[in-house]
Write a protein that holds these residues in place. Sequence first.
Motif, short mmCIF file in Angstrom:
data_model
loop_
_atom_site.label_atom_id
_atom_site.label_comp_id
_atom_site.label_asym_id
_atom_site.label_seq_id
_atom_site.Cartn_x
_atom_site.Cartn_y
_atom_site.Cartn_z
N GLY A 1 -0.16 7.72 0.70
CA GLY A 1 -1.20 8.46 0.01
C GLY A 1 -2.42 7.63 -0.28
O GLY A 1 -3.52 8.17 -0.46
N GLN A 2 -2.24 6.30 -0.33
CA GLN A 2 -3.38 5.40 -0.53
C GLN A 2 -4.02 5.06 0.81
O GLN A 2 -3.31 4.82 1.79
CB GLN A 2 -2.95 4.11 -1.22
N ALA A 3 -5.34 5.04 0.84
CA ALA A 3 -6.04 4.69 2.08
C ALA A 3 -6.02 3.18 2.27
O ALA A 3 -6.22 2.42 1.32
CB ALA A 3 -7.47 5.20 2.04
N ILE A 4 -5.78 2.75 3.49
CA ILE A 4 -5.79 1.33 3.82
C ILE A 4 -7.23 0.90 4.04
O ILE A 4 -7.95 1.48 4.85
CB ILE A 4 -4.96 1.05 5.09
N GLY A 5 -7.66 -0.12 3.30
CA GLY A 5 -9.00 -0.65 3.43
C GLY A 5 -9.00 -1.99 4.14
O GLY A 5 -7.94 -2.60 4.35
N VAL B 1 0.87 -1.17 0.00
CA VAL B 1 0.00 0.00 0.00
C VAL B 1 0.91 1.22 0.00
O VAL B 1 1.71 1.39 0.92
CB VAL B 1 -0.94 0.03 1.23
N MET B 2 0.79 2.04 -1.02
CA MET B 2 1.69 3.17 -1.17
C MET B 2 1.26 4.36 -0.30
O MET B 2 0.06 4.52 -0.01
CB MET B 2 1.73 3.62 -2.63
N ASP C 1 -7.20 -4.79 2.51
CA ASP C 1 -5.74 -4.72 2.47
C ASP C 1 -5.10 -5.41 3.67
O ASP C 1 -3.87 -5.46 3.77
CB ASP C 1 -5.26 -3.26 2.42
N THR D 1 -3.04 5.97 6.04
CA THR D 1 -2.13 5.75 4.92
C THR D 1 -0.70 5.64 5.44
O THR D 1 -0.36 6.25 6.47
CB THR D 1 -2.22 6.91 3.90
N ARG E 1 -4.87 10.11 6.05
CA ARG E 1 -4.77 10.36 4.61
C ARG E 1 -5.12 11.82 4.30
O ARG E 1 -6.20 12.29 4.63
CB ARG E 1 -5.69 9.43 3.84
#
Length: 260
Positions: A124-128, A121-122, A131, A157, A176
């Motif tokens: 800036g990307q939100a962790i869902g 997970v980069m 994930d 993030t 984020r």
Amino acid sequence: MAIAAANGISWQPRSRFDRITIERESRVVNVREIERRLADAIAATSGRVEFEVDVENRQQIVHLPVGSEVRIEIENLRVDARGRRATATLLAPNGDGGVNRVPVTARLFPVVDVPVLSGPVMPGQAIGESDLEWASVRADRLRRDMITDARWMIGMTPRRAITPGLPVAMRDLQERIVVQKNSMVTIVLRSGTLTLTARGKSLQDGALGSAIRVLNPRSDRVVEATVISPDTVEIQSLQMIGAAQVQAASNVALKAGSYR
């Protein structure tokens, strides 16, 4: 002679002093595999993974016949949860129809299930929720700042790249950012059925739900606003909306009401 014959070797000693060494290939079961088998057996008795197993004899190995699907089996398993020790007997088929019995002793270390990333997970990307997966970690190796509740990760993030499968610390994550500092944002004010909007400039980064300072370039006023979506903030008073905009919006609302 009996051993040689059992292995299909035609050999006759010339005297009682003659000796022969018979070797054959085998599959080595190392200590790591033994520990996994013991851990699985212990978990099967309780229905969940409670301990990490550490075999005391680190040099212990077991040989199995090559080219077969046989595995070591475990019997006489005894678990002392309070003393954190376990003993068992390993059953290893020898390829001749017999079974070698190997006693084993292990120490038990309590484990804790923690949420970890299942893949990259980069920042800036939100962790869902998709994930995340769960991993068992020894309790004595779990630092105080490690996250044990998945709710603390969802929506956050990474600050930097995080290795999947490893425990995550709170300092590895951040909220984020959906509003960037010095970016133009839409300012929203809701009052009953009336919704007013204006353009403003964010003076700081903002995550969802956070309060940030916003500048109205026309009036040069700075107020506090709440981030409600990417590049959109909401205020609770008319201080950021120009008088002309307020009057225009009110006239539209009144005009619409006269046609009802």
